[in-house]
Design a protein around this motif. Structure first.
Motif, PDB file in Angstrom:
ATOM      1  N   ASP A  12      69.862  70.284  44.001  1.00 55.46           N
ATOM      2  CA  ASP A  12      69.947  69.131  43.117  1.00 55.46           C
ATOM      3  C   ASP A  12      71.196  68.327  43.441  1.00 55.46           C
ATOM      4  N   TYR A  13      71.114  67.051  43.168  1.00 49.36           N
ATOM      5  CA  TYR A  13      72.260  66.160  43.330  1.00 49.36           C
ATOM      6  C   TYR A  13      72.485  65.454  42.005  1.00 49.36           C
ATOM      7  N   THR A  14      73.726  65.428  41.550  1.00 52.85           N
ATOM      8  CA  THR A  14      74.089  64.689  40.341  1.00 52.85           C
ATOM      9  C   THR A  14      74.883  63.472  40.778  1.00 52.85           C
ATOM     10  N   ASN A  15      74.356  62.294  40.461  1.00 50.43           N
ATOM     11  CA  ASN A  15      75.007  61.061  40.900  1.00 50.43           C
ATOM     12  C   ASN A  15      76.136  60.663  39.951  1.00 50.43           C
ATOM     13  N   PRO A  16      76.905  59.644  40.296  1.00 52.06           N
ATOM     14  CA  PRO A  16      78.036  59.245  39.448  1.00 52.06           C
ATOM     15  C   PRO A  16      77.649  58.846  38.024  1.00 52.06           C
ATOM     16  N   HIS A  17      76.394  58.502  37.805  1.00 48.23           N
ATOM     17  CA  HIS A  17      75.943  58.121  36.461  1.00 48.23           C
ATOM     18  C   HIS A  17      75.513  59.330  35.638  1.00 48.23           C
TER      19      HIS A  17
END
Length: 125
Positions: A12-17
């Motif tokens: 998973d990737y968590t973006n800056p938002h």
């Protein structure tokens, strides 16, 4: 009856938002294969990371006793994850045991019934 155990692996990737996106995943019946999948997935993206995050992932990839411990964690029924990133960009490699239901074939085998046609099995005209 005990359901067969398998291992769900994903990155998973968590973006800056703060939104989490699942980038890829797989299922495997073996905890060692699950850890191998996590490590290979990290190798696939490590070249894109900045120097500090690259060093963090490279150290994890070089931790062979840690990989063996991860296999033991999964085998004992516990989740294993590795998180890395810099600032608000975060990646998570995760594997956890799940039970799976054995699935039956959608169409009986031809030798079991001659009346079943390919169209009846959803194979189309």
């Amino acid at each position: 009856m005990t359901l067969p155990r398998t291992y769900w692996c994903h990155m998973d990737y968590t973006n800056p938002h703060g939104s989490r996106v699942s980038l890829r995943g797989t299922m495997t019946p073996d905890p060692a294969q699950a850890v191998t999948w996590l490590r290979e997935t990290a190798r696939d993206i490590v070249w894109m990371l900045d120097r500090a995050v690259f060093a963090q992932v490279w150290a994890w990839l070089g931790d062979h006793p840690g990989a063996a411990a991860a296999v033991s964690e999964l085998r004992s029924g516990r989740l294993y994850d590795f998180q890395f990133g810099l600032g608000r960009h975060q990646w998570t490699l995760l594997a956890h045991p799940v039970s799976r239901l054995p699935l039956l074939a959608a169409c009986p085998r031809a030798d079991q019934t001659e009346a079943m046609s390919a169209a009846a099995c959803g194979a189309g005209p």
